[in-house]
Design an enzyme around this catalytic site. Sequence first.
Site, PDB file in Angstrom:
ATOM      1  N   LYS A  24       4.798  -3.781 -43.245  1.00  0.00           N
ATOM      2  CA  LYS A  24       5.798  -3.138 -44.092  1.00  0.00           C
ATOM      3  C   LYS A  24       6.854  -4.167 -44.477  1.00  0.00           C
ATOM      4  O   LYS A  24       7.308  -4.933 -43.631  1.00  0.00           O
ATOM      5  CB  LYS A  24       6.434  -1.969 -43.334  1.00  0.00           C
ATOM      6  CG  LYS A  24       7.615  -1.272 -44.033  1.00  0.00           C
ATOM      7  CD  LYS A  24       8.980  -1.883 -43.709  1.00  0.00           C
ATOM      8  CE  LYS A  24       9.278  -1.960 -42.241  1.00  0.00           C
ATOM      9  NZ  LYS A  24      10.619  -2.635 -41.988  1.00  0.00           N
ATOM     10  N   ASP A 153      10.917   4.202 -39.106  1.00  0.00           N
ATOM     11  CA  ASP A 153      10.000   3.651 -40.109  1.00  0.00           C
ATOM     12  C   ASP A 153       8.619   4.294 -40.083  1.00  0.00           C
ATOM     13  O   ASP A 153       7.815   4.066 -40.992  1.00  0.00           O
ATOM     14  CB  ASP A 153       9.835   2.136 -39.907  1.00  0.00           C
ATOM     15  CG  ASP A 153      11.077   1.347 -40.281  1.00  0.00           C
ATOM     16  OD1 ASP A 153      12.015   1.945 -40.834  1.00  0.00           O
ATOM     17  OD2 ASP A 153      11.112   0.130 -40.003  1.00  0.00           O
TER      18      ASP A 153
END
Length: 307
Positions: A24, A153
Amino acid sequence: MTALFQDRVNQGADGSFFVRAPAKLNLFLHITGRRDDGYHILESLFVFTRRGDLLRFHPSDNFDLKITGHFKDQLESVPHHDNLIWKAAHALADHAGVNCTGSIELEKNLPVASGIGGGSADAAAALIGLSALWNLNLGAETVEEIALSIGADVPACLHSRPSIVEGIGEKLTPVTLPWTAGVVIVNPLKQVSTSDVFSNFKAFREERRLPIVDVSITDLVSVVDDLSMIDVLTGNSLQDAAARMCTEIMEVERFLRLNSQSELVRMSGSGASVFALYHDKQAAEAVARRVREQMPQWWVMADEIGG
């Protein structure tokens, strides 16, 4: 398993499943507030690579987690109950009312505590893979709630597609990027504590008599449509604080700026990984070769941003 995540699951001939856990990247990260419970409110653009960690799932009467890959040593000393995959598996089993079983092999290719969401991506992949292994049919919102209980996240990593992320990570707005990019990610192999960076962020702002929080961008969707606008109008609010703790972050950024013509160079998350975007994957691979030749002590990966 909800059809929303079916495209993330691949089935092997032996009845096993495997799920990729891509890296990410925060193309920008602004801290816009802080809740009474201590959680920071943010606005960020999450994008994902195609490569990353890999999780394989096999049926088993017991629960077992095996770690392989380049960075297995960084996780082998961590107690299993502190591993986000372990937490995700047991949180999912508790919610679904099933026994926590199955054998998981984590191929750990991404460095630990590096700002590119490796642990969060692994946890999200565990939720997806175990839902398939246990033949669950939970709704997307339910899985996202479980994901958020594991880490801020993790919900975005369930989808692994470009998203504007707000709140503490629970507000996701999927976006279609009208541009493509190759990417180089470089990590100086220095672990950085996210909680320490956030603490240092507050101290850094106070010392310089700067506002403790950032002003929100009104029209985030318009900003993310244009890579040059992302470069000019956004930043990573944690970078200065992280660089004070880990000076290698600035060394990596300087190297990438001096050795290539990049569309955007910036730290991801709370560090210490720094990424650089290029017009295609071939340009990114050329820069990655230069990093390996000149700075072999650093970890580097060239890839492209997935749509």
